[in-house]
Design a protein around this motif. Sequence first.
Motif, PDB file in Angstrom:
ATOM      1  N   GLN A 193       0.843  -1.190   0.000  1.00 27.73           N
ATOM      2  CA  GLN A 193       0.000   0.000   0.000  1.00 27.73           C
ATOM      3  C   GLN A 193       0.880   1.242   0.000  1.00 27.73           C
ATOM      4  O   GLN A 193       2.062   1.169   0.318  1.00 27.73           O
ATOM      5  CB  GLN A 193      -0.930  -0.028   1.190  1.00 27.73           C
ATOM      6  CG  GLN A 193      -0.262  -0.454   2.469  1.00 27.73           C
ATOM      7  CD  GLN A 193      -1.264  -0.669   3.576  1.00 27.73           C
ATOM      8  OE1 GLN A 193      -2.304  -0.029   3.597  1.00 27.73           O
ATOM      9  NE2 GLN A 193      -0.957  -1.568   4.505  1.00 27.73           N
ATOM     10  N   THR A 196       2.049   6.553   2.431  1.00 24.37           N
ATOM     11  CA  THR A 196       1.281   7.499   3.251  1.00 24.37           C
ATOM     12  C   THR A 196       0.305   6.790   4.182  1.00 24.37           C
ATOM     13  O   THR A 196      -0.154   7.365   5.159  1.00 24.37           O
ATOM     14  CB  THR A 196       0.473   8.434   2.336  1.00 24.37           C
ATOM     15  OG1 THR A 196      -0.052   7.676   1.271  1.00 24.37           O
ATOM     16  CG2 THR A 196       1.344   9.544   1.790  1.00 24.37           C
ATOM     17  N   ARG A 197      -0.017   5.522   3.879  1.00 28.44           N
ATOM     18  CA  ARG A 197      -1.015   4.840   4.692  1.00 28.44           C
ATOM     19  C   ARG A 197      -0.397   3.922   5.728  1.00 28.44           C
ATOM     20  O   ARG A 197      -1.098   3.212   6.430  1.00 28.44           O
ATOM     21  CB  ARG A 197      -1.952   4.041   3.775  1.00 28.44           C
ATOM     22  CG  ARG A 197      -3.163   4.885   3.360  1.00 28.44           C
ATOM     23  CD  ARG A 197      -4.213   4.023   2.730  1.00 28.44           C
ATOM     24  NE  ARG A 197      -4.336   4.353   1.309  1.00 28.44           N
ATOM     25  CZ  ARG A 197      -4.684   3.471   0.392  1.00 28.44           C
ATOM     26  NH1 ARG A 197      -4.919   2.219   0.716  1.00 28.44           N
ATOM     27  NH2 ARG A 197      -4.786   3.840  -0.871  1.00 28.44           N
TER      28      ARG A 197
END
Lengths: 372, 478
Positions: A193, A196-197
């Motif tokens: 992913q 940023t997550r």
Amino acid sequence: MLHCALQTEPMAAAVSPAAALALGLLAVALAAACAWPRKGLVARWQAGRRGARRVRAEDALKHLCKARFDGLTPTLESLAGAMAVSLNRAAETLDELQRGGFATLAPEGPRLTPDGERYALSIIRAHRLWEQHLAEHTGVAESEWHRRAERQEHFITPQQADSLAAGLGHPTHDPHGDPIPDPERGYVSGAGQPLTRLQPGHWVRISHIEDEPEQVYAQIRAMGLYPGTLVRVIENDAQKVRVWCGGEEQVLAPVVAANITAVSVPEAAETEPPGTMVLSQVPLDRSARVVRLSPRCRGAERRRLMDLGILPGTVIGSEMESPAGQLRAYRVRHALVALRTEQAALIQVAPLESAAGTPRSGEPSLHEPVPA
Amino acid sequence: MNPAPSSKAAKVLSQAQSLRWELGAQFHEKLVESIYADAARLADRAVTRPDGPPRFDLDRSIDRLVTSRLWGVPLMILLFALVFWITIVGANVPSRLLGSLLIDQVYPWLRDTALQAGVPWWLRGLFIDGIYLATAWVVSVMLPPMAIFFPLFTFLEDFGYLPRVAFNLDNVFRKAGAHGKQALTMMMGFGCNAAGITATRIIDSPRERLIAMITNNFALCNGRWPTQILIASLFIGALAPSYLAGLVSAMAVVGVALLGVGLSLAASWALSRSVLRGEVSAFSLELPPYRPPRLGQIIYTSLIDRTMYVLWRALVFAAPAGAVIWLVSNITINGFSLAEYIVTFLDPLGLFIGLNGVILLAYIIAIPANEIVVPTVLMLTVLTARVAGVGSGAGIMFELDNEADTMAVFRAGGWTLLTGVNLMLFSLIHNPCSTTLYTIYKESGSLKWTAIAALLPLALGFVVCFFVAQVWRLFVPA
């Protein structure tokens, strides 16, 4: 004299030096305008071949295919943007694809037919294989891989792609971490992913870096972040993403970090030796144990370092620096080997506590594998 | 054909293909790494080393000295200045001896013997005046400096000092996109470019090795030093007051040599960013321990491997050149020799770029060896300008002991200061000699790189001479 006999006149007298000089400068300027890398006429002519019809159609197919697998809805505008042509041109191309049976125009936007998808995948496959080839078998700079592959992908037949793949040992991923589609499996989505997550405190391994836009990609590269790099997320909020990587802290803008995909590696918290740095950061007269060679060290360069005996577990002592800097001599397995700063930055090491300036006699064992 | 096994094979293949995805992207890496790790483990177990490090500290102190910020570079300059000085001074006497033996003693004897034996004039001219004289010239000019320079160089190499030079100078070459070891191959090129090309074998990175090969020609080889020295003292030294003349002409020659070093770096920079961008590159520089030089080895390597090898190749190429030089001067059509026709044809171009037809022709027919350029130029000038009483006949190369006589021949050929300056530049910047080109072809195995190595400096030479000539004519009215 023969001059008189043959009635010739020396040219030097006929042409005024100022005119000759001007002409000469003009000729040099013309030659430069033709041959200048990237901006010259030759380079432009090569780029102009991209404008050919087939190339445009293939670029359009690629865009439609990528959009589908990324879960996006392609539009005529996005198509024109991706192909860097006018809306008219894009519509023309789409019309051609439709007539060829490669795409249909559904109410929600253009879609690929199964034929079109197969075609698009073969182009993507050629592109990624060529990037892998450039990374492993040539010295072409990293910043050029994508651009060269964009050009080459249109000239590789599926048969050539297969033999290219065989020559590369059937790679599964390109150097940016993108999976290479193969004729049987079709498109494979990458794991992970966006950076940023991911939560602060986690160890993650970068699985993919988007190679477009070029400037963002160059910025990420300059920070030493590559597919396969192990990083620790320190901070992650709307303003910035801070990560720990190769002995240095890097701060990324969220818009940059969104171009990086990573997978969580919880076990790295235990196995990663504390204070890992790169060899070029080890002070003179100190020793360090190699943890790994950076994933961006590829092809001939990587084999060369391994030939010299630089492997995980090897103890390396930093011994002397050249008068102008940028080059240091290291004691590797009893031999003195000089490495440039940018090369030593590819070797991740864990510094040893003792000021072991003489590893030749001091270290009892030179090879102790780190727990993997 | 039985379809069953092939379908089974297809199944195995497709399973292998899907399992590949589960292995992950790095499995090749892991495999190679574990092979290396096993090898290292075996070696560590099998190799025993003495506990106390003998000579270790000596090595280290030498290293600290020769690579120190303060002493490293001055020491290096001093050492190489010494090597060049010994070569130049030491080669003078044997060169003159060989010259007087081969050219002043053996050559007349051969001529007389042939004359008495009644050998036809053309056969005599072709073999004795052409082939013999060219090879004798190459031997007497080429052999002594090489036989001194190469052993000295090999001595430094065997002792272990040369890799430290590469270590000290790497930064300069890194900026030019080249390898630090190119400093060594360039130094070798000052002795002989062909030997310098062979020496690029020490560079194991393909891209940097090609760069070193293509740019080696900019190192002023010992075949070109005599040309530089002669022209500098005739044209440039003459500009200064007589007590400074020697110094000024020496500075001019050193200036040309340094220009060569600069061009070599500039060409490296340009090549590594253009045609050679895609070649594989992997830097490494091993610094072997110092050891007492082995004299036998040094003499063998330097004299047999380097000197004789280069000399042999040069002879193989010089002999036909001698024949061509004699032939173009002696084949006549309508009372004019072939050489005169060619010179007249080349004159407009030559004069335009501040040289002349004689120089261009001399560089064409003397491609095999730079050593015979000046004798050929003198002979052709006497031939085409119809100077009476100098030299020994058409197609017979000669040199004059007296500078004033040489200058008189040049004046008769219409030479100016510009011709002298441009000849010095062109002598530095032109295609490598055929021995060197052949060596480049042998070492790189590629016609493409050989062609680039030949045409790049040649084109650059014409461009440089052209601009110097035009600017000169603009600011220095004749």
